[in-house]
Design an enzyme around this catalytic site. Structure first.
Site, short mmCIF file in Angstrom:
data_model
loop_
_atom_site.label_atom_id
_atom_site.label_comp_id
_atom_site.label_asym_id
_atom_site.label_seq_id
_atom_site.Cartn_x
_atom_site.Cartn_y
_atom_site.Cartn_z
CD GLU A 4 -15.25 18.97 -17.11
OE1 GLU A 4 -14.47 18.82 -17.79
OE2 GLU A 4 -15.61 20.35 -16.74
NE ARG B 239 -10.13 30.92 -22.46
CZ ARG B 239 -10.57 29.82 -22.24
NH1 ARG B 239 -9.84 28.98 -21.16
NH2 ARG B 239 -11.87 29.37 -22.64
CG ASN C 84 -20.44 20.66 -22.87
OD1 ASN C 84 -20.77 21.92 -23.24
ND2 ASN C 84 -19.24 20.34 -22.75
CG HIS D 174 -12.21 24.02 -15.82
ND1 HIS D 174 -10.95 24.83 -15.92
CD2 HIS D 174 -12.73 23.95 -16.90
CE1 HIS D 174 -10.75 24.97 -16.99
NE2 HIS D 174 -11.61 24.25 -17.84
NE ARG E 291 -19.07 23.06 -19.06
CZ ARG E 291 -18.04 23.48 -19.71
NH1 ARG E 291 -17.96 23.09 -21.14
NH2 ARG E 291 -17.14 23.81 -19.29
#
Ligand code: ADP
Length: 403
Positions: free
Chosen positions: A387, A244, A10, A183, A94
Site C-alpha cells: 500500500e 470484527r 499513515n 483497503h 493515507r
C-alpha cells in the site's frame, strides 16, 4: 536534479507509520513508526534502509502528532533525508474515507481538508487522525505538495446496484448510508499486479482479490475496475476478521440492545474489537490458530471453519457477479502467508475451474506467484500487497502531472 522522494504518512489516532521512497527506482530509503503518541511511553522505531543502518529505537513521551513528525524528521535528517530536503517531492497521506467526493488521489488544499472533515460522521475513528497528520505535515512544509490517497477511491466505480443498501432511499441519502468499501489502495495494487503476473493488461482480466490481514475484505474487479467489495459503510461488513464479526443479521444489534441491555458503544466494541477470530477462539493470529488446530483444539478449528465458510461464500458471490473469473489473488498477512487458509478457501471449487497445486501453495516465496496447476482455468495467485508503494506512486504521478 528533480526531486524524486515521497514521504508516505499513515496517521492513526495514537500512531504514525511512515516510509520514505525514491520514485526513480521505487526504492525504500527509510521506514518507521511512532506509537503511543500522547502517552509517557511513546516509542519511535526507525530503520534507515538507504544507509543499511540498524533500526534505531527511541522511548519517551511524545506529546502529539506535531512532536511525532518532528522526531521523525530528526531521525531522517541523521541520514541526510530530513523533511527540509530539496529532494523531497511530496508527502502522500493515507486517508481512510473519501466518501463519494474523492475518486482519485487529490492535492490537498483548504477545500479538500474541509471535505475530509465533512466526512468525519462516516469515519469517526479514522478521518480525524488522518486530518491531524495532514495538518501537522502542512505546517512543517507549507510549500510542499501534499496528496491525499483515499482507501475508498478504488471502489467508487461500483455500480449503484452494488453500492446501495436496500434501505429507504431518503433515509440512506440523508445519512450518506451506502457501501463505500476500504483497503482500496491494496485492491487496486493487487488486481493490477495479478494482471501483470498473467502477462495481461488490467483491462483484459477479471480478478477476485482477497485481502486477508487483521482487517479483511474481498473485491470483484472487472477489467481493472471495482464492481463490488465486501466492506460497507464501515470496515465492519463482510469477511470474518481478526477482531470484527463481518456480516451478521442486523437484528442481532437490536437484540443485544433490547434483550442484552447493551449500549450502542458496547455493541460497537463487541462487534469491532471482540468478535471475529478473537471472539470465536481467543486468538486473532492465524499462525497461533493453525498451531492450535494441529494440536487438536476444537475451538480453534471451529473459528477457522467459520472464517473459511465466509470466505467461500464471497468467492462464490463474486464469481457470479463477474460471470467470468481469470484469477483469484490472495494478499495481506494471512493471504500471503497462510497456506492452510488458501487451501481450504478453494477446496471443492474444482467445478468452478479452480485447481490448486498443493506443493506450490505450501512453498514459501516473496514475490507474486501462481499457486494453481497449469491446467487450472482460473489462476490462483499469491500477490504481496504494497500500500505504501501504491500511495507513493499515485502521489508522485499526480505531482509530476501538475508540474
Ligand atoms: P493489518 O495490516 O490488517 O494489521 P496484516 O496484513 O499485517 O494486517 O496481517 C496481520 C495478520 O497476518 C496477523 O494477525 C496474522 O493472523 C497473519 N499472519 C502473519 N504472518 C503469518 C503467517 N506466517 N502465517 C499465518 N498468518 C500470518
Amino acid at each position: 536534479m528533480t526531486a524524486s522522494r515521497v514521504l508516505v504518512l499513515n496517521s492513526g489516532s495514537s500512531s504514525v507509520k511512515y516510509q520514505l521512497l525514491d520514485m526513480r527506482d521505487s526504492g525504500r530509503l527509510a521506514v518507521g513508526l511512532v506509537e503511543r503518541i500522547g502517552e509517557e511511553t511513546s516509542r519511535l522505531r526507525h530503520t534507515p534502509l538507504a544507509s543499511g543502518g540498524a533500526t534505531r529505537e527511541w522511548n519517551g513521551p511524545i506529546a502529539d502528532h506535531e512532536a511525532a513528525l518532528k522526531a521523525v524528521s530528526e531521525e531522517l535528517a541523521k541520514d541526510g533525508l530530513g523533511l527540509d530536503s530539496p529532494e523531497l517531492a511530496a508527502i502522500g497521506h493515507r486517508v481512510v474515507h473519501g466518501g463519494r467526493s474523492f475518486t482519485e488521489p487529490t492535492v490537498i488544499d483548504d477545500a479538500v481538508l474541509a471535505e475530509i472533515e465533512r466526512l468525519i460522521p462516516v469515519a469517526p475513528l479514522h478521518n480525524p487522525a488522518n486530518l491531524t497528520g495532514i495538518r501537522t505535515a502542512r505546517a512543517l512544509r507549507p510549500d510542499l505538495p501534499q496528496v491525499a490517497v483515499f482507501d475508498t477511491a478504488f471502489h467508487t466505480t461500483m455500480p449503484e446496484a452494488a453500492a446501495r443498501y436496500a434501505v429507504d432511499v431518503r433515509t440512506a441519502d440523508a445519512y450518506r448510508i451506502r457501501r463505500y468499501g476500504f483497503h482500496g489502495t491494496s485492491h487496486a495494487f493487487v488486481s493490477r499486479a495479478t494482471a501483470e503476473l498473467l502477462g495481461k493488461a488490467p483491462e483484459e482480466v477479471n480478478v477476485i482479490v482477497l485481502h486477508l490481514g487483521n482487517g479483511a475484505s474481498a473485491s470483484a474487479v472487472r477489467a481493472g475496475r471495482c464492481v463490488d467489495t465486501s466492506m460497507g459503510l464501515t470496515p465492519l461488513e463482510g469477511l470474518v476478521m481478526g477482531t470484527r464479526s463481518g456480516d451478521l443479521d442486523p437484528a442481532v444489534i437490536f437484540h443485544l440492545a433490547r434483550v442484552g441491555g447493551m449500549s450502542t458503544d458496547e455493541i460497537d466494541t463487541l462487534l469491532n474489537r471482540k468478535s471475529g477470530l478473537i471472539g470465536l477462539c481467543g486468538d486473532n493470529d492465524m499462525r497461533e490458530i493453525s498451531r492450535r488446530i494441529d494440536e487438536g483444539d476444537e475451538q480453534a478449528r471451529l473459528a477457522f471453519d467459520i472464517y473459511i465458510h465466509r470466505l467461500k461464500k464471497y468467492i462464490g458471490a463474486y464469481y457470479a457477479v463477474l460471470g467470468r473469473v481469470d484469477a483469484i489473488a490472495f494478499t495481506a498477512g494471512v493471504g500471503e502467508n497462510s497456506a492452510p487458509v488458501r487451501e481450504a478457501a478453494v477446496a471443492g471449487l474444482e467445478e468452478l475451474g479452480l485447481s490448486l497445486d498443493a506443493e506450490l501453495n505450501a512453498a514459501r516465496a516473496n514475490g507474486p506467484r501462481l499457486i494453481s496447476r497449469p491446467n487450472s482455468r482460473v489462476a490462483i495467485a499469491v500477490v504481496p500487497t504494497d500500500e505504501e508503494l501504491e500511495i507513493a506512486a499515485q502521489t508522485y504521478a499526480l505531482v509530476e502531472r501538475n508540474n
